[in-house]
Every structure is written in structure tokens, then in C-alpha cells.
Design a protein around this motif. Sequence first.
Motif, PDB file in Angstrom:
ATOM      1  N   HIS A  82     -19.534  15.058 -31.669  1.00 35.30           N
ATOM      2  CA  HIS A  82     -20.591  15.830 -31.016  1.00 35.30           C
ATOM      3  C   HIS A  82     -20.528  15.729 -29.494  1.00 35.30           C
ATOM      4  N   GLY A  83     -19.960  14.641 -28.986  1.00 27.85           N
ATOM      5  CA  GLY A  83     -19.943  14.464 -27.543  1.00 27.85           C
ATOM      6  C   GLY A  83     -18.882  13.485 -27.094  1.00 27.85           C
ATOM      7  N   LEU A  84     -18.607  13.529 -25.806  1.00 28.58           N
ATOM      8  CA  LEU A  84     -17.596  12.674 -25.186  1.00 28.58           C
ATOM      9  C   LEU A  84     -18.058  12.301 -23.794  1.00 28.58           C
ATOM     10  N   CYS A  85     -17.982  11.029 -23.476  1.00 22.41           N
ATOM     11  CA  CYS A  85     -18.149  10.573 -22.098  1.00 22.41           C
ATOM     12  C   CYS A  85     -16.832   9.979 -21.623  1.00 22.41           C
ATOM     13  N   ASN A  86     -16.254  10.595 -20.625  1.00 25.25           N
ATOM     14  CA  ASN A  86     -15.005  10.096 -20.026  1.00 25.25           C
ATOM     15  C   ASN A  86     -15.349   9.072 -18.954  1.00 25.25           C
ATOM     16  N   CYS A  87     -15.450   7.803 -19.393  1.00 27.44           N
ATOM     17  CA  CYS A  87     -15.826   6.732 -18.468  1.00 27.44           C
ATOM     18  C   CYS A  87     -14.648   5.848 -18.073  1.00 27.44           C
ATOM     19  N   ALA A  88     -13.571   5.884 -18.840  1.00 24.66           N
ATOM     20  CA  ALA A  88     -12.417   5.046 -18.516  1.00 24.66           C
ATOM     21  C   ALA A  88     -11.907   5.371 -17.117  1.00 24.66           C
ATOM     22  N   GLY A  89     -11.645   4.341 -16.342  1.00 27.46           N
ATOM     23  CA  GLY A  89     -11.149   4.571 -14.985  1.00 27.46           C
ATOM     24  C   GLY A  89     -10.705   3.283 -14.342  1.00 27.46           C
ATOM     25  N   VAL A  90      -9.945   3.425 -13.294  1.00 29.87           N
ATOM     26  CA  VAL A  90      -9.535   2.284 -12.483  1.00 29.87           C
ATOM     27  C   VAL A  90     -10.010   2.537 -11.060  1.00 29.87           C
ATOM     28  N   TYR A  91     -10.340   1.443 -10.360  1.00 31.65           N
ATOM     29  CA  TYR A  91     -10.923   1.571  -9.021  1.00 31.65           C
ATOM     30  C   TYR A  91     -10.063   0.812  -8.016  1.00 31.65           C
ATOM     31  N   PRO A  92      -8.964   1.426  -7.589  1.00 26.21           N
ATOM     32  CA  PRO A  92      -8.087   0.764  -6.615  1.00 26.21           C
ATOM     33  C   PRO A  92      -8.631   0.897  -5.195  1.00 26.21           C
ATOM     34  N   ARG A  93      -8.505  -0.133  -4.422  1.00 30.74           N
ATOM     35  CA  ARG A  93      -8.928  -0.104  -3.022  1.00 30.74           C
ATOM     36  C   ARG A  93      -7.772  -0.603  -2.161  1.00 30.74           C
ATOM     37  N   LYS A  94      -7.249   0.284  -1.325  1.00 28.09           N
ATOM     38  CA  LYS A  94      -6.173  -0.065  -0.409  1.00 28.09           C
ATOM     39  C   LYS A  94      -6.304   0.782   0.839  1.00 28.09           C
ATOM     40  N   PRO A  95      -5.904   0.251   1.996  1.00 35.31           N
ATOM     41  CA  PRO A  95      -5.842   1.098   3.188  1.00 35.31           C
ATOM     42  C   PRO A  95      -4.920   2.287   2.936  1.00 35.31           C
ATOM     43  N   ILE A  96      -5.228   3.394   3.549  1.00 35.22           N
ATOM     44  CA  ILE A  96      -4.551   4.642   3.212  1.00 35.22           C
ATOM     45  C   ILE A  96      -3.043   4.586   3.467  1.00 35.22           C
ATOM     46  N   LEU A  97      -2.606   3.805   4.434  1.00 36.75           N
ATOM     47  CA  LEU A  97      -1.172   3.741   4.735  1.00 36.75           C
ATOM     48  C   LEU A  97      -0.413   2.800   3.812  1.00 36.75           C
ATOM     49  N   ASP A  98      -1.125   2.087   2.941  1.00 37.01           N
ATOM     50  CA  ASP A  98      -0.483   1.102   2.064  1.00 37.01           C
ATOM     51  C   ASP A  98      -0.391   1.560   0.615  1.00 37.01           C
ATOM     52  N   ILE A  99      -0.797   2.784   0.313  1.00 34.63           N
ATOM     53  CA  ILE A  99      -0.811   3.247  -1.077  1.00 34.63           C
ATOM     54  C   ILE A  99       0.609   3.609  -1.510  1.00 34.63           C
ATOM     55  N   SER A 100       1.082   2.964  -2.554  1.00 37.26           N
ATOM     56  CA  SER A 100       2.449   3.189  -3.026  1.00 37.26           C
ATOM     57  C   SER A 100       2.493   4.329  -4.039  1.00 37.26           C
ATOM     58  N   ASP A 101       3.709   4.772  -4.355  1.00 32.39           N
ATOM     59  CA  ASP A 101       3.868   5.785  -5.400  1.00 32.39           C
ATOM     60  C   ASP A 101       3.321   5.269  -6.728  1.00 32.39           C
ATOM     61  N   ALA A 102       3.565   3.997  -7.017  1.00 25.20           N
ATOM     62  CA  ALA A 102       3.058   3.419  -8.265  1.00 25.20           C
ATOM     63  C   ALA A 102       1.532   3.416  -8.297  1.00 25.20           C
ATOM     64  N   ASP A 103       0.914   3.154  -7.158  1.00 25.39           N
ATOM     65  CA  ASP A 103      -0.551   3.201  -7.084  1.00 25.39           C
ATOM     66  C   ASP A 103      -1.065   4.596  -7.415  1.00 25.39           C
ATOM     67  N   TRP A 104      -0.436   5.604  -6.814  1.00 23.42           N
ATOM     68  CA  TRP A 104      -0.834   6.987  -7.073  1.00 23.42           C
ATOM     69  C   TRP A 104      -0.664   7.331  -8.557  1.00 23.42           C
ATOM     70  N   ASP A 105       0.491   6.990  -9.104  1.00 26.72           N
ATOM     71  CA  ASP A 105       0.801   7.375 -10.487  1.00 26.72           C
ATOM     72  C   ASP A 105      -0.151   6.720 -11.476  1.00 26.72           C
ATOM     73  N   PHE A 106      -0.426   5.427 -11.289  1.00 27.29           N
ATOM     74  CA  PHE A 106      -1.296   4.732 -12.229  1.00 27.29           C
ATOM     75  C   PHE A 106      -2.725   5.264 -12.145  1.00 27.29           C
ATOM     76  N   SER A 107      -3.214   5.439 -10.927  1.00 26.79           N
ATOM     77  CA  SER A 107      -4.576   5.948 -10.763  1.00 26.79           C
ATOM     78  C   SER A 107      -4.714   7.332 -11.378  1.00 26.79           C
ATOM     79  N   PHE A 108      -3.730   8.179 -11.140  1.00 26.61           N
ATOM     80  CA  PHE A 108      -3.784   9.539 -11.683  1.00 26.61           C
ATOM     81  C   PHE A 108      -3.719   9.538 -13.203  1.00 26.61           C
ATOM     82  N   SER A 109      -2.896   8.657 -13.770  1.00 28.94           N
ATOM     83  CA  SER A 109      -2.702   8.656 -15.218  1.00 28.94           C
ATOM     84  C   SER A 109      -3.978   8.312 -15.961  1.00 28.94           C
TER      85      SER A 109
END
Length: 243
Positions: A82-109
Motif C-alpha cells: 500500500h505504501g513505501l517510504c524511501n528512508c535509506a540513505g547515507v550522509y557523507p560530509r567532506k569539503p567540496i574539494l576532497d570528494i572522490s569518485d568513490a564518494d560520489w558513486d556510493f552516495s548516488f547508489s
Amino acid sequence: MKDHTIIVTGGGSGLGRAICLGLADAGAQVAVIEIDKAGADAVVAEITQKGGKAFAVIGDITTRASAKALVDEVATAAGRIHGLCNCAGVYPRKPILDISDADWDFSFSVNVRGLYDVSVAAIAHMQQAGGGRIVNIASIDALKAHPKNAHYAAMKAAVVSLTKSMALAVAPDNILINGVAPAGIATEKAKAAGFLPELAAQTALGRAAEPEDVADVVVFLLSEKNRYMVGETVAISGGYFIA
């Protein structure tokens, strides 16, 4: 919500746990989709000990095949979603110049693609059943920039956009999709991270949200009392934008 089955991804702790408990209190059977078996089992036990209905489905939402398999498992066990709540998530915190490709990929996934894949799987079942409700957990960071979590903010902005697009696509099927955008929530992880006092000072109410403050809004949006809200993302911020 009696006799309704609602999926909550990431329901084993924090805000997800509060949403699961709120749904159970409203009479729903809760399907807790989690990668953390111990957390999911604990929430299921908490609900059932109070006389509610819940069961755990353990797995990873970061591939389309696994997300569909988890949702199909719920449908098989419950008969209808009957319903779905999409609550699963990760909350990465890094300075903008330090974000790696792996950080982007994992957060997006997790934060975007996982949400999308679970939603698509659930929508297929809801269309066959004649309707349903979906709530996506976005974040106030999607609406106001912050230099230490740029990739997280970008993902949550994508959630706001996806909420609109998906809602428009399936509203004719009586599937109402909305989002919520909380500010800081006083979960155990957030308390340990130490950023809540600074954020709370920027709100009109002068405090972070309790998980239940957000969960109560989510429960309403997932219920049949929500008859006309669709494609919206509701800010739950304690007056963050007016303080």
C-alpha cells in the motif's frame, strides 16, 4: 492504516525506526527493508512486542535487481503493497574539494539510484492494486547550500526532482508521491557527529527535530488521509528559513 502494508527502507535505526513505529501505531503492517539485520530485527521486535505487525526483509538496494527482489519479497509475504517510504540513505560530509569518485558513486547508489529502483519496483505492484502512496526522504540541504556536504546536497536535490517527475507520471494511477525535507534530526548518529547545536541555533524553534517530529508528517503522507498532496516536498525545519 489498518490492513495496509507499508515498506520502509533503512527502517532499522534513526528516522527510519521512528517512521516504522509511527506506522505501526497507526495500524499498518511494516516491512522493514534493511542491510543491517540486527537493526531491522530490533525494530520488528519492538513493534511486535507492542502488539503491532512488522517483518524484516534483509538486503541491499544499490542494484536494480536486488531492489526489485526485496520489494517482490514483501509483496509475496503481504499480498499487497500500500505504501513505501524511501528512508535509506547515507550522509557523507567532506569539503567540496576532497570528494572522490568513490564518494560520489556510493552516495548516488544509495541516495538516488536505490531510491529510484525501489520506487519503480513498488509502483509496478501499486499499479496492479489500484493505487498507493510513496514518501521520499530528501533534506533541507537540497534547498540550502552547505560547503561540507555538496555531494549529499546534490543527491537530495535529485530526490526532490525525482519526486516531482515520478509523481506526475503515476498520479493518474492513484499513486501519490511526495517528499519531506528535514533539517537536523536528533538521531544518535547526528548527536555523535556534533553538528546539531550549530544547526539548531539557526532555527526559529531553537532545537533540532526529534525523529517523531518528522515521522508524524511521513505517516500522514502515506495514509489515505492524504488525498490531494502530490509531487510536493515538505520542509520540516523548525523555522530554518525564517530564523
